[in-house]
Motif scaffolding. Structure first.
Motif, short mmCIF file in Angstrom:
data_model
loop_
_atom_site.label_atom_id
_atom_site.label_comp_id
_atom_site.label_asym_id
_atom_site.label_seq_id
_atom_site.Cartn_x
_atom_site.Cartn_y
_atom_site.Cartn_z
N GLU A 414 0.81 -1.21 0.00
CA GLU A 414 0.00 0.00 0.00
C GLU A 414 0.85 1.26 0.00
OE1 GLU A 414 -4.38 -0.73 1.94
OE2 GLU A 414 -2.70 -0.46 3.32
N ASP A 415 0.37 2.25 -0.71
CA ASP A 415 0.98 3.58 -0.73
C ASP A 415 0.81 4.22 0.65
OD1 ASP A 415 1.67 6.25 -1.06
OD2 ASP A 415 0.85 6.34 -3.10
N GLY A 420 -3.93 1.99 -0.38
CA GLY A 420 -4.43 1.20 -1.49
C GLY A 420 -3.32 0.67 -2.39
N VAL A 421 -3.69 -0.28 -3.25
CA VAL A 421 -2.76 -0.86 -4.21
C VAL A 421 -3.33 -0.70 -5.61
CG1 VAL A 421 -1.87 -2.54 -2.54
CG2 VAL A 421 -3.74 -3.20 -4.06
N THR A 422 -2.46 -0.64 -6.59
CA THR A 422 -2.88 -0.53 -7.98
C THR A 422 -3.24 -1.90 -8.53
OG1 THR A 422 -0.64 -0.83 -8.82
CG2 THR A 422 -1.32 1.43 -8.28
N GLU A 423 -3.78 -1.91 -9.75
CA GLU A 423 -4.12 -3.19 -10.38
C GLU A 423 -2.87 -4.04 -10.58
OE1 GLU A 423 -5.75 -4.82 -14.69
OE2 GLU A 423 -6.51 -2.89 -13.93
N GLU A 425 -0.16 -4.04 -8.77
CA GLU A 425 0.29 -4.55 -7.47
C GLU A 425 -0.63 -5.68 -6.99
OE1 GLU A 425 2.40 -0.56 -5.58
OE2 GLU A 425 0.21 -0.78 -5.51
N ASP A 449 -12.96 -2.05 -7.13
CA ASP A 449 -12.81 -0.60 -7.23
C ASP A 449 -14.10 0.02 -7.78
OD1 ASP A 449 -11.80 1.98 -7.31
OD2 ASP A 449 -10.69 1.66 -9.18
N LYS A 455 -7.21 2.60 -7.29
CA LYS A 455 -6.56 1.88 -6.21
C LYS A 455 -7.64 1.23 -5.33
CE LYS A 455 -2.22 4.43 -5.70
NZ LYS A 455 -1.33 5.11 -4.75
N THR A 457 -8.16 -0.57 -1.35
CA THR A 457 -7.60 -0.83 -0.02
C THR A 457 -7.99 -2.24 0.42
OG1 THR A 457 -9.55 -0.03 1.14
CG2 THR A 457 -7.85 1.59 0.57
#
Length: 511
Positions: A414-415, A420-423, A425, A449, A455, A457
Motif C-alpha cells: 500500500e501507498d 491502497g494498491v494498484t491493479e 500490485e 474498485d 486503487k 484498499t
C-alpha cells in the motif's frame, strides 16, 4: 513482477507435474462404452464383489475370536485352512473387479529374511491387493477396526493400529513395528506404504521413516497399473472413491503387476539414519519404476488441497516453494511471517540480489537458496522483491487463511500517503499467492474498485470478499482459463479421504 515464478521454470527445464492431482478425460467412444458397461457389467461385478466380502466375514470372525494382540498363536491346521479360504475368497473378489491376472515378478522374502515390505507407488485403495494375496500386516488407523464387516477382515491380518486420540501414538506405533520386525520371523511381515498418501504415480515422493527406524532388512516391492485409461488412481484432487470404483468395474480388464525387488539390508550408517535408509530404498524403487524422485511430501499434499478462498491451480509452483522452505529449515510460524514482513517493509520495494536475499533469510548461500531465489527472479535479471517471498511464505504457513495473507500483502504494497494498491500490485500479490507465472486480475480489480479510484484498499477487498465469498470463481478463474481450466472443465474436487499411515504426524502438522 508478473514473471516472478518464471525464473525457476526456466532453470527447471520442464513444467512441474503435481503428484497429488489426477485427471480423467474420455473420448466420445469411451463415454459410450462406459454407458453400456454401467448398465450391464458394473452391477454384476459390484454384487459379486460385495458377496465375496460377506462370505469372507464369518471365516475372519472365527479366526479372530479370543486371539491375543500381544503374541502369535501356533498356526494350527484349522487356522491354515481358514487362511487359504480367505485368500481364495479375496482373489475371487478382485477377479470380479476385472483383475483377472495379477502378474508377480521376483520372489517374496520370508518374514525372517525381511520383516518389512515397502510398497510404492501408493495410488489407490486397489493397492490392498498385495495385502490380501499375502495376508501380511499393515499399519492402519484404530478407527478402522470398528467399521462393520470391513473391521473384522482388517483385524484378521493383525495390523498395527494407530490412534488419533492418543498423543503418544507415533512413538507406540514405531515401537510396535520394531518389536514385530525384530521377532525373528515369528510375526507376519508388515507391508508399509512409506509415501504415506496417494499420488498419481508420476514420481515417488518423500518416504516417511517409520518402516526404516527398526533398522532391519526390508524388501522393496513396486506396483504397476498399465491400463491405457487410468481409472485406478485416487488422489486428493481427482475422482472420488465411488467414481474410481465405478469406472474401474466398468473396464473389461484391469492390469496389475507386482514386482518384489531384492532384499535391502541397511548399512551401519543407514541403521543410525532412517532418513538416509529411506532415501536409498526409494532410489532403488524409482529406478525399477523408471520414475523420478521428488522431495514433495504428505504436508505438500495438504497445501495443495487447502480449502481457502483461493485454491491453488494444478501447475502451481507453490509446492516447489514449500519443498525449498523445508530444505532450508525455515520455521513455519506466525512470528517468522511477521519478522519477514517488518524487514521487507524497511526495504520499501527495493530489489535484492541473491547475496542480499541470503542475508535477509539469515542463510548461507547454497544451491537450495539459489533455487528459491530463482522462483522470484523477475525477468531473470538476478534481482527479486522480498515482499513476494513473504506472501508465498504466508501461504505455505497458513494455506487456508487467504484473507490474512492478502491483508499482509496489502500492508507491504500500500501507498503510505494515499493508501491502497494498484491493479498491477494486486496482480503481483495474487499471482505470487497462487504460484503462477502470469495472472489477469482486471475484472476482479474493477469489481472491487467500485468508485474508479485506480486503487483498492484491503478494507474494500475484504468487504467485497464478504459480499462475494466465491469471488475467485467468477472474477479470477474465469478470466484465467489457461491454468485454471482443469478445475473449471473437469470438476476436480477433493476425494475427502486418502490413506495416511502416520496419522499422528498429520495431526501434529495441522494443529
Amino acid at each position: 513482477m508478473r514473471d516472478g515464478w518464471r525464473g525457476w521454470r526456466k532453470r527447471a527445464g520442464s513444467s512441474f507435474k503435481n503428484p497429488f492431482v489426477h485427471e480423467l478425460r474420455f473420448t466420445p467412444l469411451q463415454t459410450l462404452k462406459l454407458g453400456v458397461m454401467t448398465l450391464t457389467l458394473f452391477p454384476v461385478r459390484l454384487f459379486f464383489a460385495a458377496f465375496m466380502m460377506l462370505l469372507a466375514w464369518p471365516f475372519a470372525f472365527i479366526a479372530t475370536v479370543g486371539r491375543s494382540e500381544i503374541i502369535v498363536e501356533h498356526q494350527c491346521l484349522w487356522r491354515r485352512v481358514v487362511d487359504v479360504i480367505l485368500r481364495l475368497i479375496m482373489r475371487a473378489m478382485w477377479f470380479a473387479g476385472g483383475f483377472h491376472w495379477i502378474r508377480v515378478k521376483g520372489c517374496r522374502a520370508l518374514p525372517a529374511q525381511a520383516p518389512i515390505i515397502t510398497l510404492a507407488p501408493h495410488s489407490s485403495y486397489f493397492d490392498a491387493m498385495p495385502v490380501t494375496m499375502t495376508m501380511a500386516s499393515i499399519v492402519m488407523k484404530a478407527e478402522s477396526k470398528d467399521i462393520p464387516l470391513w473391521g473384522t477382515l482388517i483385524k484378521y491380518i493383525r495390523p498395527v493400529f494407530v490412534s488419533r486420540s492418543d498423543q503418544d501414538s507415533r512413538r507406540k506405533t514405531v515401537e510396535e513395528i520394531k518389536r514385530r520386525a525384530q521377532s525373528g520371523g515369528v510375526w507376519p511381515q508388515i507391508m508399509i506404504f512409506p509415501e504415506g498418501t496417494c499420488t498419481n504415480r508420476s514420481c515417488l515422493i518423500t518416504f516417511k521413516p517409520g518402516a526404516f527406524i527398526p533398522a532391519v532388512p526390508v524388501q522393496p516391492a513396486v506396483l504397476r497399473y498399465s491400463n491405457p485409461l487410468d481409472t485406478i488412481t485416487w488422489t486428493w484432487q481427482g475422482p472420488g472413491a465411488f467414481k474410481i470404483l465405478w469406472l474401474t468395474l466398468c473396464q473389461l480388464h484391469n492390469d496389475l503387476e507386482i514386482e518384489f525387488l531384492p532384499i535391502y539390508t541397511p548399512s551401519e550408517e543407514e541403521s543410525r539414519n532412517p532418513q538416509l535408509f529411506a532415501q536409498n530404498v526409494r532410489r532403488i524403487m524409482a529406478k525399477a519404476l523408471h520414475v523420478p524422485v521428488t522431495d514433495y511430501s504428505f504436508e505438500d499434499c495438504q497445501l495443495a488441497m487447502a480449502e481457502g478462498q483461493l485454491r491453488l491451480p494444478v501447475d502451481t509452483s507453490m509446492l516447489e516453494f514449500a519443498r525449498l522452505v523445508r530444505r532450508l529449515g525455515l520455521k513455519r510460524e506466525n512470528s517468522e511471517i511477521e519478522d519477514y514482513r517488518r524487514r521487507a517493509l524497511k526495504l520499501q520495494g527495493m530489489k535484492q540480489n541473491v547475496e542480499q536475499f541470503a542475508l535477509f533469510l539469515g542463510q548461507p548461500l547454497s544451491p537450495v537458496l539459489q533455487d528459491m531465489f530463482a522462483l522470484f527472479d523477475e525477468h531473470d535479471e538476478g534481482l527479486m522483491d522480498v515482499r513476494e517471498l513473504v506472501i508465498a511464505f504466508s501461504v505455505v504457513c497458513r494455506p487456508t487463511k487467504t484473507l490474512e495473507t492478502i491483508k499482509l500483502a496489502f500492508t507491504m504494497f500500500e501507498d503510505e500517503q494515499n493508501g491502497g494498491v494498484t491493479e498491477e500490485e494486486l496482480e503481483c500479490i495474487l499471482h505470487t499467492a497462487l504460484g503462477v507465472t502470469e495472472l489477469k486480475v482486471s475484472r476482479l480489480f474493477r469489481a472491487v474498485d467500485v468508485i474508479n479510484a485506480g486503487k483498492v484498499t484491503f478494507e474494500m477487498f475484504r468487504s467485497f470478499a464478504e459480499q462475494q465469498p466465491d469471488f475467485a470463481e467468477e472474477f479470477l478463474y474465469a478470466e484465467n482459463t489457461g491454468f485454471f481450466s482443469n478445475f473449471l472443465s473437469s470438476g476436480i474436487a477433493s476425494n475427502g479421504f486418502c490413506p495416511d499411515f502416520s496419522p499422528n504426524e498429520h495431526q501434529k502438522k495441522v494443529k
